[in-house]
Design a protein around this motif. Structure first.
Motif, PDB file in Angstrom:
ATOM      1  N   SER A  99       0.838  -1.203   0.000  1.00  0.00           N
ATOM      2  CA  SER A  99       0.000   0.000   0.000  1.00  0.00           C
ATOM      3  C   SER A  99       0.874   1.255   0.000  1.00  0.00           C
ATOM      4  N   ARG A 100       2.002   1.205   0.677  1.00  0.00           N
ATOM      5  CA  ARG A 100       2.871   2.383   0.682  1.00  0.00           C
ATOM      6  C   ARG A 100       3.469   2.615  -0.708  1.00  0.00           C
ATOM      7  N   GLU A 101       3.772   1.545  -1.407  1.00  0.00           N
ATOM      8  CA  GLU A 101       4.271   1.719  -2.779  1.00  0.00           C
ATOM      9  C   GLU A 101       3.211   2.346  -3.668  1.00  0.00           C
ATOM     10  N   ARG A 102       1.948   2.014  -3.401  1.00  0.00           N
ATOM     11  CA  ARG A 102       0.872   2.561  -4.239  1.00  0.00           C
ATOM     12  C   ARG A 102       0.554   4.012  -3.907  1.00  0.00           C
ATOM     13  N   ILE A 103       0.613   4.357  -2.604  1.00  0.00           N
ATOM     14  CA  ILE A 103       0.333   5.751  -2.246  1.00  0.00           C
ATOM     15  C   ILE A 103       1.480   6.645  -2.738  1.00  0.00           C
ATOM     16  N   PHE A 104       2.678   6.106  -2.701  1.00  0.00           N
ATOM     17  CA  PHE A 104       3.856   6.805  -3.203  1.00  0.00           C
ATOM     18  C   PHE A 104       3.703   7.042  -4.707  1.00  0.00           C
ATOM     19  N   ALA A 105       3.098   6.060  -5.388  1.00  0.00           N
ATOM     20  CA  ALA A 105       2.907   6.171  -6.835  1.00  0.00           C
ATOM     21  C   ALA A 105       1.946   7.299  -7.195  1.00  0.00           C
TER      22      ALA A 105
ATOM     23  N   ASN B  32       8.642  10.639   1.885  1.00  0.00           N
ATOM     24  CA  ASN B  32       9.204   9.746   2.902  1.00  0.00           C
ATOM     25  C   ASN B  32       9.028  10.306   4.301  1.00  0.00           C
ATOM     26  N   LEU B  33       9.322  11.600   4.470  1.00  0.00           N
ATOM     27  CA  LEU B  33       9.173  12.215   5.792  1.00  0.00           C
ATOM     28  C   LEU B  33       7.736  12.085   6.281  1.00  0.00           C
ATOM     29  N   LEU B  34       6.787  12.402   5.396  1.00  0.00           N
ATOM     30  CA  LEU B  34       5.377  12.392   5.795  1.00  0.00           C
ATOM     31  C   LEU B  34       4.882  10.979   6.056  1.00  0.00           C
ATOM     32  N   LEU B  35       5.221  10.043   5.167  1.00  0.00           N
ATOM     33  CA  LEU B  35       4.732   8.670   5.323  1.00  0.00           C
ATOM     34  C   LEU B  35       5.364   7.999   6.547  1.00  0.00           C
ATOM     35  N   ASP B  36       6.642   8.291   6.809  1.00  0.00           N
ATOM     36  CA  ASP B  36       7.251   7.791   8.056  1.00  0.00           C
ATOM     37  C   ASP B  36       6.526   8.391   9.258  1.00  0.00           C
ATOM     38  N   GLY B  37       6.253   9.699   9.187  1.00  0.00           N
ATOM     39  CA  GLY B  37       5.548  10.368  10.280  1.00  0.00           C
ATOM     40  C   GLY B  37       4.176   9.770  10.524  1.00  0.00           C
ATOM     41  N   LEU B  38       3.559   9.257   9.461  1.00  0.00           N
ATOM     42  CA  LEU B  38       2.236   8.635   9.571  1.00  0.00           C
ATOM     43  C   LEU B  38       2.330   7.169   9.994  1.00  0.00           C
ATOM     44  N   ASN B  39       3.550   6.669  10.163  1.00  0.00           N
ATOM     45  CA  ASN B  39       3.773   5.245  10.494  1.00  0.00           C
ATOM     46  C   ASN B  39       3.248   4.310   9.405  1.00  0.00           C
ATOM     47  N   TRP B  40       3.443   4.684   8.187  1.00  0.00           N
ATOM     48  CA  TRP B  40       3.005   3.828   7.073  1.00  0.00           C
ATOM     49  C   TRP B  40       4.169   2.925   6.678  1.00  0.00           C
ATOM     50  N   GLN B  41       4.012   1.623   6.906  1.00  0.00           N
ATOM     51  CA  GLN B  41       5.107   0.673   6.645  1.00  0.00           C
ATOM     52  C   GLN B  41       5.053   0.126   5.235  1.00  0.00           C
TER      53      GLN B  41
ATOM     54  N   ASP C 262      13.498   0.588   5.589  1.00  0.00           N
ATOM     55  CA  ASP C 262      13.233  -0.859   5.575  1.00  0.00           C
ATOM     56  C   ASP C 262      12.874  -1.409   4.203  1.00  0.00           C
ATOM     57  N   HIS C 263      13.014  -0.601   3.171  1.00  0.00           N
ATOM     58  CA  HIS C 263      12.611  -1.070   1.842  1.00  0.00           C
ATOM     59  C   HIS C 263      13.522  -0.445   0.792  1.00  0.00           C
ATOM     60  N   ASP C 264      13.682  -1.136  -0.324  1.00  0.00           N
ATOM     61  CA  ASP C 264      14.511  -0.616  -1.416  1.00  0.00           C
ATOM     62  C   ASP C 264      13.654   0.279  -2.310  1.00  0.00           C
ATOM     63  N   TRP C 265      13.522   1.544  -1.917  1.00  0.00           N
ATOM     64  CA  TRP C 265      12.622   2.453  -2.646  1.00  0.00           C
ATOM     65  C   TRP C 265      13.144   2.804  -4.026  1.00  0.00           C
ATOM     66  N   ALA C 266      14.453   2.785  -4.178  1.00  0.00           N
ATOM     67  CA  ALA C 266      15.015   3.056  -5.508  1.00  0.00           C
ATOM     68  C   ALA C 266      14.476   2.035  -6.507  1.00  0.00           C
ATOM     69  N   ASN C 267      14.325   0.806  -6.049  1.00  0.00           N
ATOM     70  CA  ASN C 267      13.798  -0.243  -6.917  1.00  0.00           C
ATOM     71  C   ASN C 267      12.327   0.001  -7.255  1.00  0.00           C
ATOM     72  N   THR C 268      11.569   0.475  -6.265  1.00  0.00           N
ATOM     73  CA  THR C 268      10.153   0.803  -6.510  1.00  0.00           C
ATOM     74  C   THR C 268      10.042   1.887  -7.582  1.00  0.00           C
TER      75      THR C 268
END
Lengths: 247, 247
Positions: free
Chosen positions: B86-92, B205-214, B219-225
DNA sequence: ACCTGAACACCGTTCAAGT
DNA sequence: ACCTGAACACCGTTCAAGT
């Protein structure tokens, strides 16, 4: 007193009179409703004189934009000098920005309008440079607080983030929140359930926690800090706002 | 085929032709440079016919704004269906918004312009309602992903935050970042050192970490996403962008 | 029923004439 | 040196005449 000094003051007063009149017209009729003819009708000078101060309509709009940013800069300076932790002071910057946008909705909207290329490109070089200088001043206040936070150890930067990037993340968060919740700009279904002050506080907390800026949201009585903003730091502005919202 | 169906299609095609022509003029000359006369000169119809489609210039601008939001909505739908967490999708979603603003700078600027009251108030009721419906659709995509995150346990809402507030915090963060870093809108001293893609990723990243969205940033290879966004989800858009930036 | 474009009112900008 | 407002070109919008 030499005549030159007198002339200079008179010129400034006249320019301010033209700008204030233009702002009133925009408040009433919107940017598209602003007309040099309407300004001239409300002011004791002729068209030619208005064109001596502003080379074109867009130059007048940029002048109004700068006038507004100058006022924001003054509020930011007060935030920098607030007696409290660095996080309380950076938080005060966003609060100041919000108060300004609520007290001067037309001006807030105008600053956004004045950034469109069609307006900016037609303005005088002089006024464009003034605009950049004013924005640097705003950013300077933010960077000053970031610098203090780093010195005191309350802010620990993640290695990949520079102070300028932190300043920019705060700025864009405040700008986005205020712009989308600004009643003058928009009023859509979702936004009606949102309250600007509450959401700005939420977004600030999320971002500042994410940046590891201490004290964290749960480690400090932030309601008390906001109470201090309202009763000390921005007492005048909050009172003006109450008058505006009741009247 | 009844003549009515033919007429209807012809009308739609004509409306699209008028809008595309208007958009080209705005790209070249800015919103202030748009003139019904100029549109009429580039199109095989008369002034009166243009006024049969759009009641006034502002109505045409709102039409262009809606046309753009429709395209954003389509990109958001693709983001919702991305195969990933879900975090990959919200990031998208934010990534899609950014790509759209880079691919269609004029339209991005126009959506902001079209929100000013002076433009909105003069538009047809019909087109204003369409605008609200389209914005609800955008928000619907975001809420859908938030809902999925809550179900899967990847997102744990703090008790004082509603899904709508989370959606709104993400929206305003993306909007603020893109608007302030958009070259079409502004180009000031600080911003030249900033890179839109990099800062949008930081802010998300700052906001999603602040929201505790895992999973959290570390903990994830975001460059790959992001690589997947570029080569799969938004392959076409990224290629178009490369062409645009090289040409 | 729909299209056309001349006509009108309004606006930004200039500049010759005035002080 | 600065001010003035008539004059001009341009633009949004309408509507009588045409098909």
């Amino acid at each position: 007193m030499s005549p030159k000094v007198i002339d200079h003051c008179a010129l400034e007063a006249r320019e301010e009179e033209i700008m204030k009149t233009a702002l009133d017209i925009i408040t009433e009729l919107g940017v598209a409703g602003l007309t040099i003819d309407k300004v001239v009708a409300k002011v004791p000078y002729s068209k030619g004189t208005v064109y001596n101060h502003f080379t074109c309509k867009e130059d007048l709009l940029t002048g109004l934009c700068n006038r507004s940013v100058r006022n924001v800069a003054a509020l930011f300076c007060r935030a920098v000098n607030f007696e409290g932790s660095s996080r309380e002071r950076i938080f005060a910057i966003g609060y100041a920005y919000m108060l300004h946008s609520l007290l001067n909705p037309t001006e807030f909207m105008l600053v956004i309008s004045a950034k469109t290329p069609s307006i900016r490109e037609k303005s005088t070089e002089k006024r464009q440079e003034e605009h950049l200088a004013l924005e640097s001043k705003l950013l300077g206040s933010i960077l000053q607080i970031i610098s203090a936070g780093l010195s005191s150890g309350e802010l620990n930067l993640q290695p990949h983030l520079s102070p300028a990037q932190v300043a920019f993340s705060l700025w864009s968060m405040c700008f986005g929140t205020i712009a989308l919740l600004h009643e003058t700009l928009d009023r859509c279904s979702v936004r009606t359930e949102m309250n600007l002050e509450r959401e700005l506080i939420n977004h600030s907390n999320l971002l500042l926690d994410g940046l590891n800026w201490q004290p964290y949201t749960q480690d400090h009585d932030w309601a008390n800090t906001i109470y201090k903003y309202k009763t000390e730091l921005f007492q005048n502005e909050v009172e003006q706002l109450k008058l505006l919202q009741n009247g």
